[in-house]
Design an enzyme around this catalytic site. Structure first.
Site, mmCIF file in Angstrom:
data_model
loop_
_atom_site.group_PDB
_atom_site.id
_atom_site.type_symbol
_atom_site.label_atom_id
_atom_site.label_comp_id
_atom_site.label_asym_id
_atom_site.label_seq_id
_atom_site.Cartn_x
_atom_site.Cartn_y
_atom_site.Cartn_z
ATOM 1 N N ARG A 1 -20.588 -27.753 10.659
ATOM 2 C CA ARG A 1 -21.852 -28.128 10.002
ATOM 3 C C ARG A 1 -22.365 -29.309 10.808
ATOM 4 O O ARG A 1 -22.105 -29.994 11.517
ATOM 5 C CB ARG A 1 -21.392 -28.828 8.557
ATOM 6 C CG ARG A 1 -20.920 -27.716 7.626
ATOM 7 C CD ARG A 1 -22.167 -26.883 7.090
ATOM 8 N NE ARG A 1 -21.898 -25.812 6.166
ATOM 9 C CZ ARG A 1 -21.466 -24.695 6.424
ATOM 10 N NH1 ARG A 1 -21.303 -23.883 7.812
ATOM 11 N NH2 ARG A 1 -21.191 -23.874 5.347
ATOM 12 N N HIS B 1 -26.621 -20.444 14.736
ATOM 13 C CA HIS B 1 -25.653 -20.168 13.529
ATOM 14 C C HIS B 1 -25.230 -18.971 13.391
ATOM 15 O O HIS B 1 -25.099 -18.224 12.378
ATOM 16 C CB HIS B 1 -26.638 -20.549 12.135
ATOM 17 C CG HIS B 1 -25.409 -21.000 11.121
ATOM 18 N ND1 HIS B 1 -25.983 -22.215 10.008
ATOM 19 C CD2 HIS B 1 -24.213 -20.835 10.634
ATOM 20 C CE1 HIS B 1 -24.851 -22.340 9.440
ATOM 21 N NE2 HIS B 1 -23.730 -21.636 9.682
#
Length: 311
Positions: free
Chosen positions: A226, A274
């Site tokens: 994250r 991502h």
């Protein structure tokens, strides 16, 4: 038979519907109602994405569980209207994909592959020999399903693997630590660090000016976890000073990463969009249906989120 509301974006419904129906049939739930529109008072399960249409769970008075399509739950765990059990996505396909990404980038930096991939300029760059894996210490921060899988895979390749988590964990072939002192100890020897912690107030800025300074000079950071796990400014300063040799980053505080963000132009940063591990629709559908089957059989749900911890 249960009523199942699929509450995600329309394009996800197109992908998931056939796999969910197939998995339901295999689980003996072929007659379950699977839909994108339903009377909230008649819904038993919500297959949920935080960017989908449901934000208020109050009308869903019959709800047995919310089954998150994503591994991360930071966008829903604090929703005060959600009173039903919340299950996060723990998918073998997701784990295998993450293991492959982490292993690939670990080997890339371990072997120094960039010098040859980017150095196609007529210069014969011989004589630079990396250590064997057994002589390279790599660390995994976060030892949940994803982190444990990556740690085991790297240990299997011969790396000296260390791992850190907030609470004690044991993984065969991996030296594990926990707590603040354990984190400092792990970072002091880690030449390649992978972050796979959840995004919670307790994990924000796990890597900051102080913790980055503990790492061996020239160490490499991989962040498929994250974005909030790293203090961006502190990382840029450590890269500029040479304290950190390279950062391969897959997750960011703002996504997509803004075009003017300094990470894009920094020579010691690799940005990936991502993609470290996408949810695999077929395997994720089976994970979701298994929890529905368990709910209908009166068995405990799998992968429930601890609201106090945030994951």
């Amino acid at each position: 038979m249960p009523n199942i509301l699929f509450a995600a974006r329309p394009e996800r419904w197109t992908l998931y519907e056939p796999h969910l129906r197939e998995a339901l049939a295999e689980a003996g739930l072929a007659h379950a109602v699977l839909t994108t529109e339903a009377d909230p008072s008649e819904v038993d399960y919500i297959v949920y994405a935080p960017n989908g249409p449901v934000t208020d769970f109050t009308p869903y008075t019959r709800l047995k569980a919310v089954l998150n399509l994503w591994a991360g739950v930071e966008d829903v765990v604090g929703n005060d209207t959600l009173k039903a059990p919340l299950a996060r996505m723990v998918d073998y396909g997701l784990t295998e994909g993450m293991v492959e990404w982490v292993t690939g980038h670990t080997l890339r930096h371990h072997l120094g592959m960039d010098a040859h991939i980017h150095g196609q300029d007529g210069v014969w760059r011989a004589g630079i020999v990396p250590p064997l894996a057994r002589d390279r210490t790599v660390a995994i921060l976060g030892l949940g399903a994803l982190g444990s899988g990556c740690a085991a895979a790297l240990a299997g390749l011969g790396f000296h693997v260390t791992g850190w988590s907030r609470t004690p964990k044991q993984i065969e072939g991996v030296r594990t630590e926990h707590g603040p002192d354990g984190l400092q100890d792990i970072l002091k020897s880690a030449e390649i660090v992978t972050l796979l912690l959840p995004d919670t107030p307790a994990t924000e800025n796990t890597l900051n000016a102080d913790t980055l300074s503990l790492m061996p000079r020239g160490a490499v950071i991989l962040n498929p976890g994250r974005g909030a796990l790293i203090d961006d400014d502190a990382l840029l300063a450590a890269l500029d000073s040479g304290g950190i040799g390279h950062a391969t980053l897959d997750t960011f505080r703002i996504e997509p990463l803004p075009a003017d963000h300094p990470f894009w132009a920094h020579p010691k940063v690799t940005v990936t969009p991502h993609i470290a591990s996408e949810t695999r629709v077929e395997s994720a559908a089976r994970v979701i249906v298994e929890n529905i089957r368990r709910g209908e059989a009166g068995q405990p749900f799998l992968h429930l989120v601890d609201r106090t911890l945030g994951y």
